[in-house]
Write a protein that holds these residues in place. Structure first.
Motif, PDB file in Angstrom:
ATOM      1  N   PHE A 197       0.838  -1.203   0.000  1.00 19.59           N
ATOM      2  CA  PHE A 197       0.000   0.000   0.000  1.00 19.59           C
ATOM      3  C   PHE A 197       0.873   1.254   0.000  1.00 19.59           C
ATOM      4  CE2 PHE A 197      -3.139   3.066   1.159  1.00 19.59           C
ATOM      5  CZ  PHE A 197      -4.365   2.518   0.817  1.00 19.59           C
ATOM      6  N   GLN A 198       1.953   1.216   0.778  1.00 22.94           N
ATOM      7  CA  GLN A 198       2.865   2.359   0.836  1.00 22.94           C
ATOM      8  C   GLN A 198       3.536   2.616  -0.510  1.00 22.94           C
ATOM      9  OE1 GLN A 198       3.302   4.675   2.833  1.00 22.94           O
ATOM     10  NE2 GLN A 198       5.419   5.257   3.204  1.00 22.94           N
ATOM     11  N   GLY A 247      -0.579   3.209   4.664  1.00 27.22           N
ATOM     12  CA  GLY A 247       0.614   2.392   4.470  1.00 27.22           C
ATOM     13  C   GLY A 247       1.528   2.400   5.679  1.00 27.22           C
TER      14      GLY A 247
END
Length: 498
Positions: free
Chosen positions: A330-331, A393
């Protein structure tokens, strides 16, 4: 589906590049070249969205697999996707048309060649995220260096040749060891098929040295401390579109490599070297954040912030927890969107003032209110404010880190504070205060094209910040499967060791 959709995604930008290559290159054709590039890249984006729509999130295995013999049975063209790789494909196809749209005034020479380089690079980057054969992965992975080398070396700033060669030599050196490791894997297993290697496994006695060979390549491209020094130079000298592609996509290829190969193929090696990764990640987070605080060049500050953010990514990946790996993925998606936007924001004011020095700005909120609002959104996203993708994230990564190693998580948490410090200080110095530089009073606010590009990046940053479920649900089953295979390999190794 009968349509080879992955091959179509890979080949379509390259076909567009060939079409542009064989058209005339006089100045009257420059607009048509750009329109063709935009059309091809937008079609590819919608094709990737259709792929996401057809993707079965409940299936942990690779989907849409294409397998064709290529060279004498040694190299197979094998591509396929799972929940992890599909998000990076969508990120690539989403960022590319925005890069092409942004070249209105930034590229003043050889626009046709520049567009060809971007389209070829898109094909190669998509190929990286689809590859299910080590040789094919290596060809796509290293092939991406060539167009980026040209983008920096031809269309970059005053020190473009130095930065281009530094970028090329750093990344090539680590990759040579990975190539040797791939050949060795074929020698000991008889295959470079990733799915087969997952099934048969690699002998534990080879895993540590092979892990280090792959690590040498991925660490440079991530980039991890201390092999990160090529990145600030490359960003500073690259044109805006080049910086966007470099930060948004190229760095993510190494993070993806850590997940797909370092953990997937070498679980015992990954477990053995986890402390090394933690140490290097923490140094990257804290040290480069402090360095970012001292920068006077906006592009260099954002470049060092990228090193810090990717430090969180590598930290989360090697926690070997569901939250940590999902948070890292996600990051990477979040950083791809936000860093792209920040470099575009710097490009906007650089085109007006021809300087990136922070001291030459201040008070632009009075003359560029739209720009100030947009920059605020991405600044808050970069520092991880709740409601932006940056928060989701980092939050998941820190949860995974706390579950695995409390001390590591505490130290990493200071990086969040430092990130807020350098991003807010940058925003304060550029946007607020009195206008000391009289030239700033003549600056024009965002035009229609710039507003469309930056709004296109702001919308997903905020939408997935408030509602991350579509991304999390896509990767969840694949990450669970990865961790289960990792733990099973360790259990078998420990049982045999006893």
């Amino acid at each position: 589906m009968d349509i080879p959709i992955l091959s179509l995604l890979i080949c379509l930008p390259a076909i567009g590049a060939l079409f542009i290559l064989f058209t005339t290159s006089n100045s009257n054709k420059y607009n048509s070249h750009k329109y063709i590039s935009i059309f091809i890249s937008v079609v590819n984006f919608f094709l990737s969205i259709y792929l996401w729509y057809q993707f079965d999130k409940s299936n942990p295995t690779f989907q849409f697999v294409e397998n064709r013999n290529w060279i004498y049975g040694f190299i197979n063209y094998k591509v396929g996707i799972d929940g992890i790789s599909i998000l990076f494909i969508i990120l690539t196809t989403f960022i590319t048309p925005l890069c092409i749209l942004s070249v209105n005034s930034t590229i003043k020479k050889r626009l046709k060649d520049f567009l060809i380089a971007i389209l070829i690079m898109e094909s190669l980057m998509i190929g990286v995220f689809c590859s299910l054969d080590l040789v094919i992965f290596y060809l796509f992975f290293e092939g991406g260096l060539i167009p980026m080398f040209l983008i920096i070396g031809i269309w970059g700033g005053e020190r473009r040749v130095y930065s281009a060669f530094k970028f090329f030599l750093y990344t090539l050196l680590g990759s040579v060891l990975m190539l040797v490791a791939i050949i060795y894997i074929y020698w000991i297993t008889g295959t470079t098929d990733v799915e087969k290697l997952y099934q048969i496994g690699i002998d534990a006695k080879y895993q540590k040295i092979l892990w280090l060979a792959f690590f040498s390549s991925f660490a440079v491209k991530t980039p991890m401390w201390p092999v990160h020094t090529w990145l600030p130079d490359a960003h500073v000298e690259a044109p805006t579109a080049g910086s966007v592609l470099l930060a948004a996509i190229l760095l993510k290829m190494a993070g993806y490599g850590f997940i797909r190969f370092s953990i997937g193929l070498f679980p015992i090696g990954s477990e053995y070297f986890v402390t090394l990764v933690y140490i290097l990640s923490l140094i990257a987070i804290i040290y480069t954040s402090l360095v970012a605080l001292m920068q006077e060049d906006m592009k260099k500050l954002i470049a060092y912030s990228s090193v810090a953010h990717m430090g969180f990514v590598t930290l989360g990946i090697f926690t070997m927890t569901q939250q940590g790996i999902e948070g890292s993925i996600f990051q990477m998606i979040s950083h791809g969107i936000i860093s792209a936007a920040l470099f575009l924001c710097v490009g906007v004011i650089y085109e007006r003032m021809h300087t990136r020095q922070i001291k030459n700005y201040g008070g632009i909120v009075t003359v560029m209110p739209k720009y100030s609002i947009v920059l605020m959104i991405f600044t808050l996203g970069a520092l991880g404010l709740p409601g932006t993708t940056g928060f989701v994230g980092e939050f998941l990564i820190l949860i995974g880190a706390f579950k695995d190693n409390f001390l590591v998580a505490v130290i990493a948490s200071f990086g969040v504070i430092l990130g807020a410090a350098y991003m807010l200080w940058l925003y304060k110095r550029v946007v607020f205060g009195e206008i000391i530089n009289k030239d700033l009073r003549n600056m024009l606010d965002l035009n229609k094209s710039e507003l469309i590009i930056l709004s296109s990046l702001a919308i997903p940053s905020l939408y997935f910040g408030f509602y991350p479920e579509p991304l999390i649900s896509t990767v969840e089953i694949s990450v669970t499967n990865l961790i289960n295979n990792y733990n099973s390999s360790l259990d078998i190794y420990l049982a045999n060791k006893k």
